[in-house]
Design an enzyme around this catalytic site. Structure first.
Site, PDB file in Angstrom:
ATOM      1  N   GLU A  30      37.212  35.321  36.175  1.00 62.43           N
ATOM      2  CA  GLU A  30      36.649  36.749  36.350  1.00 62.43           C
ATOM      3  C   GLU A  30      36.044  36.812  37.490  1.00 62.43           C
ATOM      4  O   GLU A  30      36.515  38.547  37.964  1.00 62.43           O
ATOM      5  CB  GLU A  30      37.019  36.930  34.935  1.00 62.43           C
ATOM      6  CG  GLU A  30      37.641  36.554  33.574  1.00 62.43           C
ATOM      7  CD  GLU A  30      39.393  37.042  34.592  1.00 62.43           C
ATOM      8  OE1 GLU A  30      39.261  38.372  35.178  1.00 62.43           O
ATOM      9  OE2 GLU A  30      40.720  36.708  33.282  1.00 62.43           O
ATOM     10  N   ARG A  34      37.921  39.590  40.505  1.00 67.10           N
ATOM     11  CA  ARG A  34      38.269  41.016  40.005  1.00 67.10           C
ATOM     12  C   ARG A  34      36.585  41.137  41.155  1.00 67.10           C
ATOM     13  O   ARG A  34      36.299  42.408  41.946  1.00 67.10           O
ATOM     14  CB  ARG A  34      37.917  41.205  38.613  1.00 67.10           C
ATOM     15  CG  ARG A  34      38.804  40.785  37.749  1.00 67.10           C
ATOM     16  CD  ARG A  34      38.203  41.747  36.771  1.00 67.10           C
ATOM     17  NE  ARG A  34      39.353  39.962  35.566  1.00 67.10           N
ATOM     18  CZ  ARG A  34      40.294  41.179  34.936  1.00 67.10           C
ATOM     19  NH1 ARG A  34      40.262  42.810  34.337  1.00 67.10           N
ATOM     20  NH2 ARG A  34      40.836  40.099  33.981  1.00 67.10           N
ATOM     21  N   ASP A 163      49.162  29.513  36.049  1.00 67.61           N
ATOM     22  CA  ASP A 163      49.597  30.300  37.069  1.00 67.61           C
ATOM     23  C   ASP A 163      49.124  30.511  38.414  1.00 67.61           C
ATOM     24  O   ASP A 163      49.643  29.908  39.355  1.00 67.61           O
ATOM     25  CB  ASP A 163      49.344  31.688  35.864  1.00 67.61           C
ATOM     26  CG  ASP A 163      48.762  32.248  35.840  1.00 67.61           C
ATOM     27  OD1 ASP A 163      47.321  31.917  35.290  1.00 67.61           O
ATOM     28  OD2 ASP A 163      48.114  34.304  34.777  1.00 67.61           O
ATOM     29  N   GLU A 309      52.379  41.251  36.544  1.00 73.53           N
ATOM     30  CA  GLU A 309      53.271  40.646  37.599  1.00 73.53           C
ATOM     31  C   GLU A 309      54.628  41.191  37.908  1.00 73.53           C
ATOM     32  O   GLU A 309      55.985  39.984  38.851  1.00 73.53           O
ATOM     33  CB  GLU A 309      52.935  39.363  36.570  1.00 73.53           C
ATOM     34  CG  GLU A 309      52.185  38.414  36.340  1.00 73.53           C
ATOM     35  CD  GLU A 309      50.566  39.148  35.126  1.00 73.53           C
ATOM     36  OE1 GLU A 309      51.531  40.582  34.619  1.00 73.53           O
ATOM     37  OE2 GLU A 309      49.138  39.422  35.278  1.00 73.53           O
ATOM     38  N   THR A 395      44.809  37.281  43.836  1.00 71.22           N
ATOM     39  CA  THR A 395      45.559  36.978  42.343  1.00 71.22           C
ATOM     40  C   THR A 395      45.434  38.066  42.067  1.00 71.22           C
ATOM     41  O   THR A 395      46.211  38.599  40.992  1.00 71.22           O
ATOM     42  CB  THR A 395      45.342  35.525  41.251  1.00 71.22           C
ATOM     43  OG1 THR A 395      46.570  35.736  40.721  1.00 71.22           O
ATOM     44  CG2 THR A 395      43.579  35.637  40.749  1.00 71.22           C
TER      45      THR A 395
HETATM   46  C1  DMJ Z   1      45.046  39.655  36.494  1.00 69.44           C
HETATM   47  O1  DMJ Z   1      44.347  39.340  36.250  1.00 69.44           O
HETATM   48  C2  DMJ Z   1      45.406  38.577  37.758  1.00 69.44           C
HETATM   49  O2  DMJ Z   1      46.593  38.216  38.560  1.00 69.44           O
HETATM   50  C3  DMJ Z   1      45.641  36.752  36.435  1.00 69.44           C
HETATM   51  O3  DMJ Z   1      45.456  36.080  37.978  1.00 69.44           O
HETATM   52  C4  DMJ Z   1      46.342  36.693  35.431  1.00 69.44           C
HETATM   53  N1  DMJ Z   1      46.782  38.017  35.162  1.00 69.44           N
HETATM   54  C5  DMJ Z   1      45.852  39.000  35.212  1.00 69.44           C
HETATM   55  C6  DMJ Z   1      46.401  40.568  34.524  1.00 69.44           C
HETATM   56  O4  DMJ Z   1      47.751  40.302  33.778  1.00 69.44           O
END
Ligand code: DMJ
Length: 419
Positions: A30, A34, A163, A309, A395
């Site tokens: 995370e 982020r 994912d 998403e 992501t």
């Molecule tokens: C985000 O923090 C990122 O896209 C992560 O890979 C999974 N999904 C959350 C948001 O839904």
């Protein structure tokens, strides 16, 4: 977006207050997606050194997490002491595939920008370990043990826990200017296995990617898995012509033109999950059991927490196909957010998308700004804003530049708006 004053306020706060010298345990994944990704993107877009300095400081504080027998990192690390450990809930003390597989872009950029190969070496080792492991039917289970290098529980998912591992294989290849062939091969192989074993079609004509548990497919899809539409489309769009020809190197099951069809079908299913809800925003999990198709059936799975998403997939499919329905669907989502999630202090998640009177959870997730609103903004922008051949979205939707042969490249930065 022209929000220069707000950006300068944020930059001033980072300069004065953002300090990672803290005795706290954080999630490596995370914090990487982020914070490190956000700081790197802010550096690339503004050129302000403070963002790079903070990203490098934080990156170094994450390195002790890799001190395991295999180099597969712990899920958590203390930013001051460097002590790491895994989640108590993860199968048999394992690390999580999506977490260990979603460090590559940011860490390659850290090595590129500092000239220090350590970050790159750490993530390339993760890739090599995963590449060497024997996969059940070509699939990647969601749990890997950092001491033994063995798989944990045999659970495979394109949604939570799996994912962004798949996403980062494709995007590592893209960010390297398509030089990182190992990443592209592993992406092709992994997606081929997923589509072969997890893809299903319902009697009502909806296509979904289920979850695989010990050889059985559970007929459910998470909101998280809806990103796969965008990923599959991006994988086709960026593929050289010779790979899209019949009998091309990618093989029948992963033949890229099929991937575009698949992407459109997944986008359609995810749109249905929104359209079948009272608030026109989709649930966290939707199922395909009996009469229920693309509908959340369990009370604890009916919430919407401002996730990106579905609109992310609309964004990629709009850029790649120019089918106007993706902008129409995106506009439906904008209106639904305004109607149901807007509150006095910002935007809030809601507890039940099937209730026409929204009950707010009083949380605005950071990915709402970083991803959901960004993808919506880009959906209605010209293609020349952050063009996909020059930028890769992490992501967390932080834009990072394509840098051919990333680690050895000279520091050449692309323009924000292409000429
Ligand atoms: C985000 O923090 C990122 O896209 C992560 O890979 C999974 N999904 C959350 C948001 O839904």
């Amino acid at each position: 977006m022209g929000l220069r004053k707000e950006f300068q306020e944020g930059a001033a706060w980072v300069r004065q207050h953002l300090d990672f010298d803290l005795n706290v345990e954080v999630s490596v994944f995370e914090v990487n997606i982020r914070f490190v990704g956000g700081l790197l993107a802010a550096y690339y877009l503004s050129g302000e050194q403070v963002f790079l300095a903070k990203a490098v400081d934080l990156g170094k504080r994450l390195l002790p997490a890799f001190n395991t027998p295999t180099g597969i990192p712990w899920a958590m690390v203390n930013l001051k002491t460097g002590v790491g450990r895994n989640w108590g809930w993860a199968s048999g003390g394992c690390s999580v595939l999506a977490e260990i597989g979603t460090l590559h872009l940011e860490f390659e950029q850290l090595s590129h920008l500092t000239g220090n190969p350590i970050f790159s070496e750490k993530v390339r080792n993760i890739r090599d370990v995963l590449d060497r492991m024997t996969k059940p039917q070509g699939l990647y289970p969601n749990y890997v043990h950092p001491s033994t290098g063995n798989w944990g529980q045999q659970h495979v998912s394109m949604g939570g826990l799996g994912d962004s591992f798949y996403e980062y294989l494709l995007k590592s290849w893209l960010m390297s200017g398509k030089m990182d062939e190992q990443a592209r091969r592993m992406y092709n192989e992994a997606i081929e296995a997923i589509l072969k074993h997890l893809l299903r079609r319902t009697p009502g004509g909806l296509t979904f990617i289920g979850e695989w548990k010990n050889g059985f497919v559970e007929r459910k899809m998470g909101h998280l898995a809806c990103f796969a539409g965008g990923m599959l489309a991006l994988g086709v769009d960026s593929t050289p012509e010779e790979l899209t020809a019949d009998g091309g190197q990618a093989g029948e099951a992963s033949e890229p033109k099929n991937h575009l069809e698949m992407a459109a079908k997944i986008a359609h299913t995810c749109h249905e999950s929104y359209d079948r809800a009272a608030v026109k925003l989709g649930p966290e999990i939707f199922r395909f059991d009996g009469a229920a198709e693309a509908v959340g059936t369990r009370h604890v799975e009916k919430y919407y927490i401002l996730r990106p998403e579905v609109v992310e997939t609309y964004f990629y499919l709009w850029r790649i196909t120019k089918d106007p329905k993706y902008r129409e669907w995106g506009w439906e989502a904008v209106q639904a957010l305004e109607r149901n999630c807007r509150v006095q202090g910002g935007y809030s998640g809601i507890r039940d998308v099937y209730s026409s009177v929204p009950s707010h959870d009083d949380v605005q997730q950071s990915f709402f700004l970083a991803e959901t609103l960004k993808y919506l903004f880009l959906l209605f922008s010209d293609d020349s804003v952050l063009p996909l051949d020059q930028w890769v979205f992490s992501t967390e939707a932080h834009p990072l530049p394509v840098i051919p042969r990333i680690v050895n490249a000279t520091k050449q930065e692309p323009s924000l708006v292409s000429s």
